[in-house]
Design a protein around this motif. Structure first.
Motif, PDB file in Angstrom:
ATOM      1  N   ASN A   6     -11.320   6.697  10.317  1.00 32.64           N
ATOM      2  CA  ASN A   6     -12.301   6.145   9.392  1.00 32.64           C
ATOM      3  C   ASN A   6     -12.930   7.273   8.587  1.00 32.64           C
ATOM      4  OD1 ASN A   6     -12.287   3.285   9.752  1.00 32.64           O
ATOM      5  ND2 ASN A   6     -13.032   3.686  11.827  1.00 32.64           N
ATOM      6  N   ALA A  11     -18.430   8.511  -2.755  1.00 27.88           N
ATOM      7  CA  ALA A  11     -17.799   7.984  -3.967  1.00 27.88           C
ATOM      8  C   ALA A  11     -18.730   8.128  -5.156  1.00 27.88           C
ATOM      9  CB  ALA A  11     -17.427   6.523  -3.766  1.00 27.88           C
ATOM     10  N   ARG A  18     -13.869   7.724  -8.519  1.00 28.71           N
ATOM     11  CA  ARG A  18     -13.769   6.719  -7.461  1.00 28.71           C
ATOM     12  C   ARG A  18     -12.311   6.486  -7.088  1.00 28.71           C
ATOM     13  NH1 ARG A  18     -18.546   4.002  -6.423  1.00 28.71           N
ATOM     14  NH2 ARG A  18     -17.494   2.389  -5.230  1.00 28.71           N
ATOM     15  N   ASN A  19     -11.457   6.422  -8.094  1.00 23.42           N
ATOM     16  CA  ASN A  19     -10.038   6.254  -7.807  1.00 23.42           C
ATOM     17  C   ASN A  19      -9.499   7.454  -7.038  1.00 23.42           C
ATOM     18  OD1 ASN A  19     -10.057   3.852  -9.153  1.00 23.42           O
ATOM     19  ND2 ASN A  19      -9.304   4.707 -11.080  1.00 23.42           N
ATOM     20  N   THR A  21     -11.231   9.433  -5.125  1.00 18.76           N
ATOM     21  CA  THR A  21     -11.778   9.383  -3.770  1.00 18.76           C
ATOM     22  C   THR A  21     -10.963   8.432  -2.899  1.00 18.76           C
ATOM     23  OG1 THR A  21     -13.981   9.812  -4.632  1.00 18.76           O
ATOM     24  CG2 THR A  21     -13.838   8.873  -2.424  1.00 18.76           C
ATOM     25  N   TYR A  22     -10.658   7.276  -3.471  1.00 17.45           N
ATOM     26  CA  TYR A  22      -9.887   6.292  -2.709  1.00 17.45           C
ATOM     27  C   TYR A  22      -8.503   6.831  -2.373  1.00 17.45           C
ATOM     28  CZ  TYR A  22      -7.463   2.019  -1.486  1.00 17.45           C
ATOM     29  OH  TYR A  22      -6.718   1.078  -0.829  1.00 17.45           O
ATOM     30  N   THR A  26      -7.261   7.518   1.369  1.00 16.37           N
ATOM     31  CA  THR A  26      -6.042   6.829   1.810  1.00 16.37           C
ATOM     32  C   THR A  26      -5.019   7.822   2.327  1.00 16.37           C
ATOM     33  OG1 THR A  26      -6.420   5.066   0.215  1.00 16.37           O
ATOM     34  CG2 THR A  26      -4.183   5.301   1.065  1.00 16.37           C
ATOM     35  N   GLN A  29      -6.256   9.262   5.680  1.00 15.45           N
ATOM     36  CA  GLN A  29      -6.154   8.275   6.751  1.00 15.45           C
ATOM     37  C   GLN A  29      -4.702   8.045   7.148  1.00 15.45           C
ATOM     38  OE1 GLN A  29      -8.165   5.135   4.762  1.00 15.45           O
ATOM     39  NE2 GLN A  29     -10.199   5.726   5.480  1.00 15.45           N
ATOM     40  N   GLN A  30      -3.855   7.933   6.130  1.00 15.33           N
ATOM     41  CA  GLN A  30      -2.438   7.694   6.402  1.00 15.33           C
ATOM     42  C   GLN A  30      -1.836   8.858   7.185  1.00 15.33           C
ATOM     43  OE1 GLN A  30      -1.271   4.831   4.947  1.00 15.33           O
ATOM     44  NE2 GLN A  30       0.855   4.878   5.617  1.00 15.33           N
TER      45      GLN A  30
END
Lengths: 173, 727
Positions: A6, A11, A18-19, A21-22, A26, A29-30
């Motif tokens: 997690n 952001a 923001r994109n 950061t995402y 991702t 995390q992956q």
């Protein structure tokens, strides 16, 4: 070390950031998911697991104090198991069923160590190995000895096997 | 006239349903209500209407295929070999597959046309063909359908293995599919297949050439031609089994994720598993999903498996987002958004990451993907997530959900994108309503602008334009909307005429399917043969401004002299404008205006037209001189003259001629104006006078009509400071 899953990066209000950061979260995390891998303990509570089967007739048996642990990190899988069975109805060679299949290769390179109790060997064979059949999730238990060809171990009605094996597993698409 | 008045520009237009802020002059968010209007690129427009596409057909209650004969007519007698089962005196009937009966002249084909049928006996009825068919009935395997008008609960598009798209529409009992040959929906199956209510909407998904449906009430269903199993005889029940007789008996949602068909919020072996997600083997045919070692097998590695989303109690909704999927879960008190992400593990094929916790979620089908964000309906506000966190996005309308929505029926909400206008549509039941969806919350995701429509729709869908090569002749047929010529001048219509262009469709509670954003009225229809063309019901447009306070910094009240409006022209539109001050509910002045240029545009009224070359115009007391270039508009009958410029030659004080050969034009009926300014040169400014003094000034625009367009590009309020702000 278990890597964090997690990951909540701060952001920005800026759409590009923001994109970004995402995408970064991702990616992290992956990557961490794959590195941490999956830890599987069988049987899952309230469910059964057919640890042992026969190569001719699959059959079923009673398992007491049996467990199988698998650790999958990326596509490298290590399995440890301690299985005691009785009253097995299967026939043919003894197979141990694993929760993950091995990668396909032309030969039989996936070999693991086996400790057996109360298992009678065929004459001339003095020790056992586990041979994970490529592209399957089943270990065939083989008897080996000096100066003789290895031989699959017939499925006894009862017995105990302990062992471990490391192999290259398959990936989800 | 403008002495002492100062201009306050209100542009570009952007409207909120309610800003929830104190009165002030806020140029862009200048309105507190926009009903049946929308914002598009800074222009506030009255919305278009919606037009009938088709109704969901069922096969006749009796044995539908037994057409014993059809006479040539007129008023052909249809004889069924068994009782047709219709108990009402009249009904609409449609045939498919009937052979013979060629159609002469203007009579439509016997197949694909909706006819008005009159029951004449247990086995017989007549249809309303005004002419006789040109040959005898031959027979064939024709079917007869009627229209029970049950609520539409799904508008889906089946994509087959050749990537061809086909519209499918489901009502609460049966399915229908669009037939491109007869260009209408035809029934699938001859018996009821669903048992759900109008609230049991269907989730659907295309996967490997087949389309899968679920309404969380019955079994899942499947249709299509992909893979090994061809399904051509209507929807088939789909009950995937894993390991013996264990079966998924129903589920709330169905989606293909990471090359796997995934079932969400399942019922397995009769046990409700509200947090369960079950998937099949990668890229494999999930139907029929039975037999030992099938693709749903959860024991054999690499086949199917499942997961339970922890820390929650109910999977309520989901949305695909980039390569991942957001799952919206209801909890005891709070809702949680999880991200479901494919990983390389062939057994536990997905990872679940919590994105955030927020107010509880309230709707399964109210979730909408808008490129980089996903929006959904919370039980106290509208919620969005972009994967970074979860928050509300209704900051301009913070009270909308609690004040405007019927919270008990919130789960009826249905969301869909309307990309042609950069909008999302959220159907919702309004508080104080019947419990059914009766409103649409429209959100322009480019301008962050909100408005509301009044429509009674049960669900929405986006289809591709179903014609390969639209022609002008298509537009007066039975299947197409009530196109008005002026619609073609609107840039927003450009994509409509392209084959495969996306088009928003709405289903209602009466079994009808509607083209949205078409025509000048609501529910325009021309349903059955010889039905009169219907332009639809008036669209009630309402726009209420904020309470403007222009001299706030000076601390003075003001006199509102007049307002200049930059509008598009439409001589058929009549707009009522009310002015009020200082929180008074009744306007101190109400006026009406037609959006035409303000000054000196009308040169003469046309009272008669004589066709010929040149065209003779009778226009008493005109002020025209020879050589004037005049714009003609508003002519009834000889409409070919409208919206064009012509050069005038004065004959006398009552008559002129125009340099156009109208010999072949339609005869004059009435009306018409001559102008020195083209109404097609829009937008243009027009002016309305107000006059009252007050602290706060408010305007309200109203229009109700069919084919009455109205749009505002900008306003200039002309104010001048007066006295104190307190009395």
């Amino acid at each position: 070390m278990t890597l964090p899953i997690n990951i909540n990066l701060p952001a920005s209000e800026d759409p590009y950031l923001r994109n970004l950061t995402y995408a970064l979260a991702t990616y992290l995390q992956q990557a961490n998911y794959e590195a941490n891998g999956t830890y599987v303990v069988l049987p899952v509570p309230n469910q059964s697991w057919a640890f042992i089967s026969g190569s001719t007739v699959v059959g079923s048996g009673n398992y007491t104090n049996s467990t199988l642990v698998a650790q999958r990190s990326n596509n490298v899988i290590t399995v440890w198991f301690d299985i005691t069975w009785a009253a097995h109805t299967g026939t043919g060679n003894l197979l141990v069923n694993l929760p993950y299949s091995a990668q396909f290769v032309a030969q039989y390179p996936y070999i693991g160590v086996i400790e057996a109790s109360n298992v009678i060997f065929t004459a001339g064979r003095t020790y056992l190995v586990g041979n994970l059949l490529p592209n399957t999730n089943t270990i065939e238990i083989r008897q080996c000895g000096s100066g003789v060809a290895s031989l699959a171990l017939p499925l006894p009605v009862a017995g105990t096997l302990r062992g471990s094996i490391t192999y290259a597993g398959q990936r989800s698409n | 006239m403008t002495t002492g008045y100062q201009p306050f520009l209100v542009a570009s237009q952007r409207t909120g349903v309610s800003l929830g802020m104190d009165p002030w002059l806020i140029p862009q968010d200048a309105y507190v209500q926009a009903i049946n209007g929308y914002n598009f690129r800074g222009v506030l427009k009255k919305r278009d209407g919606y037009s009938w596409f088709d109704s969901v057909p069922h096969t006749l209650p009796g044995i539908y295929q037994n057409i014993g004969g059809i006479t040539n007519g007129p008023n052909s007698i249809v004889t069924m070999t068994v009782p047709h089962g219709i108990v009402t005196p009249t009904f609409n009937v449609r045939f498919n597959g009937v052979t013979g009966l060629p159609s002469p002249g203007s009579l439509p084909d016997i197949n694909g046309q909706m006819w008005v049928a009159t029951v004449t006996g247990a086995n017989t009825y007549t249809i309303n063909n005004a002419q006789a068919f040109g040959g005898a009935y031959v027979g064939g395997t024709g079917t007869a359908s009627y229209f029970p008008h049950l609520p539409v609960v799904c508008i889906a598009v089946w994509i087959d293995e050749q990537n061809a798209s086909t519209l499918m529409v489901l009502d609460t009992r049966r399915a229908s599919i669009f037939d491109g040959t007869v260009e209408c929906l035809i029934p699938m199956g001859v018996t009821d297949q669903f048992t759900g209510a109008e609230t049991d909407l269907f989730s659907w998904e295309n996967y490997r050439g087949k389309i899968y449906f679920t309404n969380n009430k019955d079994s899942m269903f499947v249709y299509g031609n992909g893979g090994t199993f061809l399904i051509t005889a209507g929807l088939q029940a789909f009950l995937p089994q894993y390991n013996g007789a264990n079966a998924v008996t129903k589920c709330l949602l169905i989606k293909a994720i990471g090359s796997k068909l995934c079932l969400f919020n399942t019922q397995e072996n009769g046990v409700e598993l509200f947090t369960r997600i079950r998937w099949c083997q990668d890229g494999q045919e999930p139907y029929p999903g039975t037999g030992v070692g099938n693709v749903w097998d959860q024991i054999t590695p690499g086949r199917g498996y499942f997961a339970d989303v922890l820390d929650t109690s109910y999977i309520l909704s989901l949305a695909k987002f980039q390569t991942n999927t957001f799952i919206f879960c209801r909890g005891q008190q709070f809702g949680t958004v999880y991200e479901m992400r494919p990983i390389s593990d062939p057994r536990y094929a997905f990872a679940f990451v919590s994105v955030g916790t927020t107010r509880n979620f309230g709707s399964t089908f109210g979730t909408i993907v808008i490129d980089k964000i996903v929006t959904t309906v919370g039980d106290s506000g509208l919620i969005m997530t972009d994967g970074n966190n979860v928050s509300r996005y209704d900051d301009k309308i913070p009270s909308f959900v609690l004040d405007d929505m019927d919270l008990e029926n919130m789960n009826r909400c249905f969301g869909q994108r309307n990309d042609r206008l950069w909008q999302t549509w959220l159907l919702y039941p309004s508080s104080g309503g019947t419990g059914r969806n009766d409103g649409v919350l429209v959100y322009n995701y480019q301008d962050s602008a909100w408005s509301k429509y009044t429509m009674d729709l049960s669900c929405l869908g986006t289809i591709v334009y179903p014609r390969a090569d639209p022609k002008a002749s298509d537009y007066d047929g039975n299947m197409l909307p009530d196109w008005a010529c002026k619609d073609f001048g609107d840039a927003s219509w450009a994509s409509t005429l392209q084959s495969q262009a996306p088009f928003l469709m709405g289903g209602d509670y009466e079994g009808n399917l509607w083209w949205m954003d078409t025509g000048g009225g609501d529910a325009a229809d021309r349903i059955a043969y010889n039905d009169p063309a219907d332009d639809g019901q008036p669209i009630d447009f309402k726009l209420v401004s904020r309470q403007w306070f222009p001299y706030a910094k000076e601390g003075k009240s003001s006199q509102f002299g007049f307002v200049d409006l930059l509008v598009d022209g439409d001589v058929d539109t009549d707009v009522s404008v009310g002015f009020s001050i200082d929180n008074q509910s009744a306007p101190y002045a109400t006026t009406s205006f037609t959006p035409v240029p303000f000054e000196n545009i009308l040169v003469a009224q046309i009272q008669n037209i004589t066709l010929g070359n040149p065209t003779l115009i009778y226009a008493p007391d005109h002020q025209i001189t020879t050589g004037d270039v005049l714009y003609v508009y508003g002519v009834q009958g000889t409409t070919q003259l409208n919206d064009n410029f012509y050069t005038a030659t004065v004959i006398d004080s009552q008559n002129i001629s125009l340099n156009v050969d109208s010999t072949t034009f339609s005869a004059y009926i009435s009306g018409g104006q001559l102008s020195n300014q083209g109404l097609n040169q829009t937008p243009f400014w027009t002016r309305i006078y107000a006059g009252q003094t007050g602290v706060f000034h408010q305007m309200e625009f109203n229009n109700s009509g069919v084919d009455e367009d109205f749009s505002i590009h900008a306003l200039i309020l002309w104010m001048k400071p007066t006295g104190r702000i307190y009395r």
